[in-house]
Design an enzyme around this catalytic site. Structure first.
Site, PDB file in Angstrom:
ATOM      1  N   GLY A 292      18.901  -4.469 -12.939  1.00  0.00           N
ATOM      2  CA  GLY A 292      18.205  -4.675 -12.055  1.00  0.00           C
ATOM      3  C   GLY A 292      17.339  -6.006 -11.954  1.00  0.00           C
ATOM      4  O   GLY A 292      17.386  -6.976 -11.407  1.00  0.00           O
ATOM      5  N   CYS A 359     -10.656  -5.105  -2.694  1.00  0.00           N
ATOM      6  CA  CYS A 359     -11.928  -4.801  -3.288  1.00  0.00           C
ATOM      7  C   CYS A 359     -11.781  -3.957  -4.556  1.00  0.00           C
ATOM      8  O   CYS A 359     -12.003  -2.819  -4.705  1.00  0.00           O
ATOM      9  CB  CYS A 359     -12.755  -4.000  -2.310  1.00  0.00           C
ATOM     10  SG  CYS A 359     -13.757  -5.101  -1.166  1.00  0.00           S
TER      11      CYS A 359
END
Length: 432
Positions: A292, A359
């Site tokens: 992968g 945030c």
């Protein structure tokens, strides 16, 4: 503040020429101007070369195929990426019903699909059996019985292999190690023979193979050989009991260079494994490889624009428009990615933490990087082709970026940028 000065990875489809970074024949700054940022950019050339490095070893000197590549879609499942690999001859390793649907959407031969994953649901198993996949990799006795029940309800045969957990240390990050007895994956080595005996007695089950996957971002060959020997010992034992194994799935997990790692050459690595299979007397088995990251990791970059430069007492911050929502690996694994200005500037070089606008204090993309940048400049985050977009999220209601495939002097939009409105289009408020 000191910088983490690490070498950049060796890249195929991306290069720096006279202070300007290119994707094949297109400057990255041109792509950012046309398509905006954050932006994922992939190189067709790099994807093709990495595939061919595996495929070269899969053929013997007489032109006979020794193994087949089944691309692990979880690394990057964009339809254009998997369609390219299909055209090159790949099958696919799937870990969800969604990935099965993607593979079928590009016209992949169901007999080229191996369905893996530790927690397959009954609907996913049913979809795989109806599609006629090559094999379902079983991760527990409970799953084996569920597959048998689903197959019975559908009046279908279920081709299976057992995923062996060989208790081999892959010497990689604990979050991506899968072959130790403390990991959730696979069937414990000492339980494998008993489970195969159980499988051979179930009425809707056809035992066809054996599977092993020990982890990801592995940079040495030794753990693979250790696991391979343990799996081949099981195959010998099963043969003595009359349980015939037709294919051997060696999994994937070969690492790439993000900075100073030195993984084996893909072709040499593959030859080593396949030669060992033959030397042990199992050259007749159908061998499956499931790479992968090593196919796509260094075939992609993430482009991001510098929004602000914020000096601090202990840290200087380079705040960019990409975030952990676009590239989760640094926050999740403390992973290192090379970060370079897409165009060299004659400005003062300063040590920065490269951070995003999300945030969260964990929203960082690179720590202690020596960069000569100004607000509005473009940065390229390297080695972002694997586990980049596929791990992206909409946290803070952030639209996911576009994905671009470059082929020489041409660029193609292979996923358009999401709009903010799309993010809440499936939601509704309560009746007044």
């Amino acid at each position: 503040m000191t910088s983490k000065t690490l070498p950049l990875p060796k890249l195929s489809g991306f290069s720096e020429r006279n202070g300007i970074w290119y994707a094949e024949e297109i400057p990255l700054i041109d792509l950012a101007k046309e398509y905006g940022t954050p932006l994922y950019v992939y190189s067709k050339k790099a994807l093709t070369e990495s595939y061919e490095a595996y495929d070269k070893a899969c053929m013997d000197s007489k032109g006979k195929r020794r193994a087949r590549i089944h691309y692990a879609m979880k690394a990057n499942s964009n339809l254009a990426v998997i369609d390219l690999f299909k055209q090159l001859g790949a099958g696919f390793d799937l870990v969800s019903g969604g990935e099965l649907a993607r593979a079928l959407a590009i016209g992949a031969d169901p007999k080229s699909l191996v369905f893996a994953g530790v927690g397959k649901s009954a609907p996913e198993i049913a979809a795989a059996l109806k599609a006629g996949v090559k094999c379902i990799n079983v991760e527990s006795i409970a799953e084996l019985h569920k597959i048998n029940r689903v197959a019975s309800d559908l009046n279908l045969r279920a081709p299976i292999s057992l995923r062996v957990n060989p208790d081999v240390d892959a010497q990689t990050h604990p979050y991506i190690s899968t072959g130790l007895k403390g990991n959730k994956f696979g069937i414990a080595y000492h339980e494998v023979l008993k489970t195969y005996r159980e499988a051979s007695r179930l009425p809707q089950i056809d035992v066809v193979g054996i599977d092993c996957h020990i982890g990801s971002q592995i940079t040495t060959t030794a753990p693979y050989l250790d696991a391979l020997d343990k799996v081949l010992d099981l195959v010998e034992h099963l043969k003595r009991e009359g349980i015939v194994i037709h294919h051997l799935d060696l999994g994937g997990g070969l690492g790439i260079s993000y900075s100073n790692e030195t993984p084996p050459d893909i072709t040499e690595f593959t030859n080593t494994l396949l030669n060992h299979v033959t030397e042990r007397g199992f050259g007749h088995l159908d061998v499956v490889l499931e790479p992968g990251r090593s196919l796509v990791g260094n075939a992609g970059v993430l482009l991001t624009t510098v929004e602000y430069l914020k000096p601090g007492v202990e840290k200087n911050f380079c705040i960019v428009d990409a975030a952990m929502t676009e590239l989760m690996r640094p926050a999740l694994y403390e992973a290192h990615h090379g970060i370079v200005p897409a165009q060299t500037k004659q400005t003062k070089s300063i040590v920065y933490d490269v951070v995003g606008p999300v945030c969260e204090s964990g929203d960082w993309l690179g720590r202690d990087r020596q960069l000569a940048v100004e607000e509005g400049d473009l940065l390229a985050i390297l080695s972002a082709g694997a586990y980049g977009f596929v791990m992206a999220s909409n946290y803070n209601t952030r639209p996911k970026p576009a994905e671009i495939m470059v082929d020489g002097k041409d660029a193609f939009v292979i996923r358009r940028r999401e709009s903010i409105q799309e993010l809440y289009s499936t939601e509704s408020v309560l009746p007044k």
